[in-house]
Design a protein around this motif. Structure first.
Motif, PDB file in Angstrom:
ATOM      1  N   HIS A 113      18.171 -10.764  40.294  1.00 55.04           N
ATOM      2  CA  HIS A 113      19.413 -10.547  39.837  1.00 55.04           C
ATOM      3  C   HIS A 113      20.353  -9.781  40.738  1.00 55.04           C
ATOM      4  CE1 HIS A 113      18.605 -12.674  35.773  1.00 55.04           C
ATOM      5  NE2 HIS A 113      17.756 -13.113  36.726  1.00 55.04           N
ATOM      6  N   ILE A 114      21.473 -10.170  41.258  1.00 57.59           N
ATOM      7  CA  ILE A 114      22.188  -9.300  42.202  1.00 57.59           C
ATOM      8  C   ILE A 114      23.487  -9.309  41.720  1.00 57.59           C
ATOM      9  CG2 ILE A 114      23.113  -8.801  44.409  1.00 57.59           C
ATOM     10  CD1 ILE A 114      20.792 -10.764  45.458  1.00 57.59           C
ATOM     11  N   THR A 115      24.083  -8.226  41.140  1.00 58.50           N
ATOM     12  CA  THR A 115      25.558  -8.023  40.777  1.00 58.50           C
ATOM     13  C   THR A 115      26.340  -8.138  41.995  1.00 58.50           C
ATOM     14  OG1 THR A 115      25.269  -5.557  40.685  1.00 58.50           O
ATOM     15  CG2 THR A 115      24.827  -6.839  38.766  1.00 58.50           C
ATOM     16  N   GLY A 116      26.225  -7.722  43.215  1.00 56.78           N
ATOM     17  CA  GLY A 116      26.956  -7.692  44.173  1.00 56.78           C
ATOM     18  C   GLY A 116      27.049  -6.544  45.080  1.00 56.78           C
ATOM     19  N   ALA A 138      19.267  -6.126  40.911  1.00 57.06           N
ATOM     20  CA  ALA A 138      19.866  -5.060  41.768  1.00 57.06           C
ATOM     21  C   ALA A 138      21.068  -4.666  41.224  1.00 57.06           C
ATOM     22  CB  ALA A 138      19.979  -5.434  43.202  1.00 57.06           C
ATOM     23  N   GLY A 139      21.963  -3.197  40.984  1.00 53.77           N
ATOM     24  CA  GLY A 139      23.019  -3.227  40.596  1.00 53.77           C
ATOM     25  C   GLY A 139      24.017  -3.260  41.599  1.00 53.77           C
ATOM     26  N   TRP A 140      25.376  -3.135  41.287  1.00 50.94           N
ATOM     27  CA  TRP A 140      26.491  -3.166  42.302  1.00 50.94           C
ATOM     28  C   TRP A 140      26.083  -1.851  43.325  1.00 50.94           C
ATOM     29  CZ3 TRP A 140      30.280  -6.586  43.072  1.00 50.94           C
ATOM     30  CH2 TRP A 140      31.494  -6.023  44.014  1.00 50.94           C
ATOM     31  N   GLY A 141      26.249  -2.456  44.285  1.00 49.06           N
ATOM     32  CA  GLY A 141      26.631  -1.454  45.792  1.00 49.06           C
ATOM     33  C   GLY A 141      25.148  -0.862  45.896  1.00 49.06           C
ATOM     34  N   CYS A 142      23.978  -1.258  45.516  1.00 51.21           N
ATOM     35  CA  CYS A 142      22.651  -0.700  45.927  1.00 51.21           C
ATOM     36  C   CYS A 142      22.419  -1.230  47.409  1.00 51.21           C
ATOM     37  CB  CYS A 142      21.773  -0.846  44.878  1.00 51.21           C
ATOM     38  SG  CYS A 142      21.239  -2.471  44.508  1.00 51.21           S
ATOM     39  N   SER A 143      21.388  -0.335  47.819  1.00 50.85           N
ATOM     40  CA  SER A 143      20.642  -0.836  49.211  1.00 50.85           C
ATOM     41  C   SER A 143      19.256  -0.436  49.088  1.00 50.85           C
ATOM     42  CB  SER A 143      21.150   0.132  50.380  1.00 50.85           C
ATOM     43  OG  SER A 143      22.671  -0.150  50.253  1.00 50.85           O
ATOM     44  N   VAL A 144      18.380  -1.327  49.502  1.00 53.33           N
ATOM     45  CA  VAL A 144      17.010  -1.118  49.722  1.00 53.33           C
ATOM     46  C   VAL A 144      16.534  -1.416  51.322  1.00 53.33           C
ATOM     47  CG1 VAL A 144      14.776  -2.281  49.130  1.00 53.33           C
ATOM     48  CG2 VAL A 144      16.546  -2.336  47.698  1.00 53.33           C
ATOM     49  N   THR A 155      14.568  -2.321  37.862  1.00 52.16           N
ATOM     50  CA  THR A 155      16.136  -2.257  37.723  1.00 52.16           C
ATOM     51  C   THR A 155      16.455  -1.252  38.836  1.00 52.16           C
ATOM     52  OG1 THR A 155      16.014  -3.161  35.498  1.00 52.16           O
ATOM     53  CG2 THR A 155      17.993  -1.926  36.365  1.00 52.16           C
ATOM     54  N   ILE A 156      17.272  -1.682  39.686  1.00 52.32           N
ATOM     55  CA  ILE A 156      18.056  -0.541  40.731  1.00 52.32           C
ATOM     56  C   ILE A 156      19.293  -0.277  40.434  1.00 52.32           C
ATOM     57  CG2 ILE A 156      18.295  -0.261  42.984  1.00 52.32           C
ATOM     58  CD1 ILE A 156      16.189  -2.481  43.632  1.00 52.32           C
ATOM     59  N   GLY A 157      19.590   0.885  39.865  1.00 53.37           N
ATOM     60  CA  GLY A 157      20.703   1.363  39.373  1.00 53.37           C
ATOM     61  C   GLY A 157      22.071   0.976  40.462  1.00 53.37           C
ATOM     62  N   ALA A 158      23.333   1.129  40.207  1.00 53.81           N
ATOM     63  CA  ALA A 158      24.550   0.679  40.993  1.00 53.81           C
ATOM     64  C   ALA A 158      24.616   2.036  41.913  1.00 53.81           C
ATOM     65  CB  ALA A 158      25.619   0.759  40.028  1.00 53.81           C
ATOM     66  N   GLY A 159      24.871   1.695  42.989  1.00 51.39           N
ATOM     67  CA  GLY A 159      24.981   2.603  43.979  1.00 51.39           C
ATOM     68  C   GLY A 159      23.729   3.308  44.646  1.00 51.39           C
ATOM     69  N   SER A 160      22.616   2.781  44.205  1.00 52.38           N
ATOM     70  CA  SER A 160      21.299   3.389  44.534  1.00 52.38           C
ATOM     71  C   SER A 160      20.922   3.265  46.117  1.00 52.38           C
ATOM     72  CB  SER A 160      20.219   3.004  43.876  1.00 52.38           C
ATOM     73  OG  SER A 160      20.261   3.416  42.437  1.00 52.38           O
TER      74      SER A 160
END
Length: 185
Positions: A113-116, A138-144, A155-160
């Motif tokens: 699930h991707i928020t954008g 994946a929260g908003w604005g995150c990068s892996v 769960t990856i938080g926003a902006g991470s």
């Protein structure tokens, strides 16, 4: 990975139910209104057909792949999506129309699930890309970024910005650089 017509139908039915609840009236309403979920669904439908034809070897499939790949490219430019074929398993759910960039070598498990405003990539030419497990959100604005692995249910938080492997299933990751904040029990 989609190998045959049965797999294609399974992927499309599963993902259509994610977006529209399996009801024809919801899909029809989204189509009439040209809602964001309908436009995202259009892109995913085209992506899945491109994958199906890419994974087959007949002359017809090669020609069909070129058509679907080009259509995916045009829709991707409108939506800001750059998702290569065969990166995501079944169950991709995108919540927002916002930039999404995925490296062609990245592998992402089922029910992502991707928020954008999401990026999955390597650290430069010739380096490996991330592998994400099943049920990753994946929260908003995150990068892996980099040659890392993300466990199932993370769960990856926003902006991470995640640059190290996360091996704990069900972890919540946040921060720059991303670190584990919480584990599901």
């Amino acid at each position: 990975m989609i190998q045959d017509k049965k797999d294609l139908k399974e992927y499309l039915a599963y993902e259509r139910a994610l977006y529209f609840g399996g009801e024809n009236s919801s899909w029809l309403q989204a189509w009439l209104l040209r809602s964001k979920f309908y436009r995202i669904w259009q892109y995913l439908w085209t992506l899945r057909h491109a994958e199906y034809h890419k994974n087959r070897n007949t002359l017809w499939d090669k020609a069909a792949f070129v058509w679907y790949h080009r259509r995916k490219y045009v829709l991707g430019n409108r939506l800001g999506f750059e998702i290569p074929e065969n990166c995501f398993e079944k169950g991709l759910l995108i919540y927002h129309i916002a930039p999404i960039v995925v490296n062609e070598d990245a592998r992402i498990g089922e029910n992502c699930h991707i928020t954008g405003n999401f990026c999955v990539g390597n650290t430069g030419a010739g380096t490996k890309s991330p592998v994400l497990g099943k049920n990753v959100t994946a929260g908003w604005g995150c990068s892996v970024i980099g040659d890392i692995r993300i466990a199932d249910g993370v769960t990856i938080g926003a902006g991470s910005v995640v640059t190290r492997s996360i091996n704990q299933n069900g972890a919540t990751v946040a921060g720059v650089p991303g670190r584990v904040l919480h584990l599901k029990e």
